[in-house]
Design a protein around this motif. Structure first.
Motif, PDB file in Angstrom:
ATOM      1  N   LEU A 101      28.453  37.873  31.497  1.00 53.94           N
ATOM      2  CA  LEU A 101      29.097  36.600  32.382  1.00 53.94           C
ATOM      3  C   LEU A 101      28.984  36.125  33.747  1.00 53.94           C
ATOM      4  O   LEU A 101      29.593  35.015  33.743  1.00 53.94           O
ATOM      5  CB  LEU A 101      30.592  38.340  33.130  1.00 53.94           C
ATOM      6  CG  LEU A 101      31.133  38.517  31.489  1.00 53.94           C
ATOM      7  CD1 LEU A 101      32.597  39.606  31.629  1.00 53.94           C
ATOM      8  CD2 LEU A 101      31.699  37.423  30.301  1.00 53.94           C
ATOM      9  N   SER A 102      28.139  36.577  34.413  1.00 47.76           N
ATOM     10  CA  SER A 102      27.120  35.741  35.452  1.00 47.76           C
ATOM     11  C   SER A 102      26.580  34.463  35.452  1.00 47.76           C
ATOM     12  O   SER A 102      25.895  33.820  36.003  1.00 47.76           O
ATOM     13  CB  SER A 102      26.391  36.616  36.401  1.00 47.76           C
ATOM     14  OG  SER A 102      27.600  37.908  36.132  1.00 47.76           O
ATOM     15  N   LEU A 110      36.814  45.242  45.005  1.00 43.10           N
ATOM     16  CA  LEU A 110      36.051  46.153  44.294  1.00 43.10           C
ATOM     17  C   LEU A 110      37.162  44.943  43.474  1.00 43.10           C
ATOM     18  O   LEU A 110      36.907  44.059  42.168  1.00 43.10           O
ATOM     19  CB  LEU A 110      36.657  47.088  43.888  1.00 43.10           C
ATOM     20  CG  LEU A 110      36.359  48.067  44.970  1.00 43.10           C
ATOM     21  CD1 LEU A 110      36.069  49.744  44.391  1.00 43.10           C
ATOM     22  CD2 LEU A 110      34.708  47.984  43.591  1.00 43.10           C
ATOM     23  N   ALA A 111      38.022  44.738  43.624  1.00 43.00           N
ATOM     24  CA  ALA A 111      38.819  43.058  42.658  1.00 43.00           C
ATOM     25  C   ALA A 111      38.257  42.085  42.734  1.00 43.00           C
ATOM     26  O   ALA A 111      38.267  41.867  41.634  1.00 43.00           O
ATOM     27  CB  ALA A 111      40.750  43.833  43.220  1.00 43.00           C
ATOM     28  N   GLN A 112      38.037  41.905  44.270  1.00 42.67           N
ATOM     29  CA  GLN A 112      37.743  39.899  44.026  1.00 42.67           C
ATOM     30  C   GLN A 112      36.527  40.597  43.937  1.00 42.67           C
ATOM     31  O   GLN A 112      35.733  39.532  42.693  1.00 42.67           O
ATOM     32  CB  GLN A 112      37.501  40.087  45.345  1.00 42.67           C
ATOM     33  CG  GLN A 112      36.747  38.440  45.566  1.00 42.67           C
ATOM     34  CD  GLN A 112      37.642  37.417  45.172  1.00 42.67           C
ATOM     35  OE1 GLN A 112      39.414  37.549  45.720  1.00 42.67           O
ATOM     36  NE2 GLN A 112      37.439  36.912  45.082  1.00 42.67           N
ATOM     37  N   GLY A 113      35.593  41.017  43.626  1.00 40.39           N
ATOM     38  CA  GLY A 113      34.350  41.298  42.592  1.00 40.39           C
ATOM     39  C   GLY A 113      34.783  41.312  41.000  1.00 40.39           C
ATOM     40  O   GLY A 113      33.423  40.288  40.555  1.00 40.39           O
ATOM     41  N   ILE A 114      35.417  41.524  40.695  1.00 39.73           N
ATOM     42  CA  ILE A 114      35.410  42.080  39.496  1.00 39.73           C
ATOM     43  C   ILE A 114      36.383  40.807  39.365  1.00 39.73           C
ATOM     44  O   ILE A 114      36.087  40.248  38.052  1.00 39.73           O
ATOM     45  CB  ILE A 114      36.426  43.135  38.559  1.00 39.73           C
ATOM     46  CG1 ILE A 114      36.223  44.183  38.813  1.00 39.73           C
ATOM     47  CG2 ILE A 114      37.522  43.038  37.692  1.00 39.73           C
ATOM     48  CD1 ILE A 114      36.772  46.101  38.795  1.00 39.73           C
ATOM     49  N   HIS A 115      37.078  39.928  39.919  1.00 46.58           N
ATOM     50  CA  HIS A 115      37.345  38.312  39.873  1.00 46.58           C
ATOM     51  C   HIS A 115      36.777  37.904  39.727  1.00 46.58           C
ATOM     52  O   HIS A 115      36.435  36.815  38.848  1.00 46.58           O
ATOM     53  CB  HIS A 115      38.802  38.364  40.364  1.00 46.58           C
ATOM     54  CG  HIS A 115      39.480  37.139  40.438  1.00 46.58           C
ATOM     55  ND1 HIS A 115      40.011  36.473  39.240  1.00 46.58           N
ATOM     56  CD2 HIS A 115      39.096  35.310  40.882  1.00 46.58           C
ATOM     57  CE1 HIS A 115      40.141  35.106  38.942  1.00 46.58           C
ATOM     58  NE2 HIS A 115      40.132  35.146  40.283  1.00 46.58           N
ATOM     59  N   VAL A 153      43.012  43.493  33.789  1.00 52.30           N
ATOM     60  CA  VAL A 153      43.595  44.831  33.695  1.00 52.30           C
ATOM     61  C   VAL A 153      43.040  45.756  35.336  1.00 52.30           C
ATOM     62  O   VAL A 153      43.364  46.035  36.361  1.00 52.30           O
ATOM     63  CB  VAL A 153      43.713  45.789  32.686  1.00 52.30           C
ATOM     64  CG1 VAL A 153      44.096  47.070  33.189  1.00 52.30           C
ATOM     65  CG2 VAL A 153      44.403  44.771  31.701  1.00 52.30           C
ATOM     66  N   LEU A 154      41.753  45.913  35.252  1.00 48.51           N
ATOM     67  CA  LEU A 154      40.721  46.792  36.580  1.00 48.51           C
ATOM     68  C   LEU A 154      40.883  45.745  37.546  1.00 48.51           C
ATOM     69  O   LEU A 154      41.397  46.211  38.667  1.00 48.51           O
ATOM     70  CB  LEU A 154      39.677  46.529  35.884  1.00 48.51           C
ATOM     71  CG  LEU A 154      39.104  48.035  35.248  1.00 48.51           C
ATOM     72  CD1 LEU A 154      37.291  47.582  34.560  1.00 48.51           C
ATOM     73  CD2 LEU A 154      39.358  49.104  35.374  1.00 48.51           C
ATOM     74  N   ARG A 155      41.266  44.915  38.049  1.00 46.27           N
ATOM     75  CA  ARG A 155      41.221  43.936  38.967  1.00 46.27           C
ATOM     76  C   ARG A 155      42.299  43.415  39.699  1.00 46.27           C
ATOM     77  O   ARG A 155      42.399  44.160  40.755  1.00 46.27           O
ATOM     78  CB  ARG A 155      40.703  42.359  38.436  1.00 46.27           C
ATOM     79  CG  ARG A 155      41.298  40.977  39.632  1.00 46.27           C
ATOM     80  CD  ARG A 155      41.239  40.254  38.801  1.00 46.27           C
ATOM     81  NE  ARG A 155      42.884  39.659  37.652  1.00 46.27           N
ATOM     82  CZ  ARG A 155      42.637  38.850  37.172  1.00 46.27           C
ATOM     83  NH1 ARG A 155      42.075  38.164  37.219  1.00 46.27           N
ATOM     84  NH2 ARG A 155      43.894  38.761  36.454  1.00 46.27           N
TER      85      ARG A 155
END
Length: 170
Positions: free
Chosen positions: A14-15, A96-101, A83-85
């Motif tokens: 994804l990166s 953590l949410a921003q990292g997943i986003h 969902v995790l974000r």
């Protein structure tokens, strides 16, 4: 034509590019059973180094790829990340949410936000109602594919929420 095979983890995949599911691919169709099997494979049975399956893509230019095979899994992985974000954001774990986003949307070469996975058949529902961080801005009358996407999101939200609730009560 050059054909290559590489092993990559989800973060690397994804990166490293932007993926588009073309209209000629079948619409998102995973049902409750498919989602549960996916969840059991990657979370409940947790083999550590799980092989999630192959993807077949073709280069459309730069870091952009069309998805030929693996679109159901890639879409489900993206839904799970969303969902995790959202759950982490709601718990106040914004870093953590921003990292997943960042695995769902990042800035492209023109410094414009771009979703890492885009679909032609469920546009704009998938982008606005699932991938976007925050409330949807577009009111959409969903068709079957959009209902399947929403059902997958809802089911994964319940499954992840069950883990979070269990962890909070320990």
């Amino acid at each position: 034509m050059k054909i290559e095979s590489t092993d990559q983890d989800i973060r690397t995949l994804l990166s490293s590019g932007y993926y588009k599911i073309p209209r000629f691919q079948r619409p998102y169709s995973w049902d409750r059973e498919n989602i549960q099997e996916f969840w059991d494979d990657i979370i409940r049975d947790n083999p550590g180094d799980y092989f999630i399956g192959s993807m077949v893509v073709y280069k459309t230019g730069g870091q952009k790829f069309g998805v030929v095979d693996g679109q159901q899994r890639l879409t489900t992985i993206t839904i799970l990340l969303c969902v995790l974000r959202n759950i982490l954001g709601n718990l106040g774990l914004s870093d953590l949410a921003q990292g997943i986003h960042g695995l769902v949307e990042r800035r492209n070469i023109d410094n414009q936000p771009e979703f890492i996975l885009s679909t032609e058949s469920s546009y704009p529902f998938f982008q606005d109602h699932i991938q976007k961080w925050g409330d949807p801005e577009i009111s959409i009358s969903p068709f079957k594919e959009e209902l399947n996407l929403q059902a997958a999101y809802d089911q994964l939200n319940i499954l992840v929420g069950g883990i979070v609730t269990g962890a909070q009560s320990d």
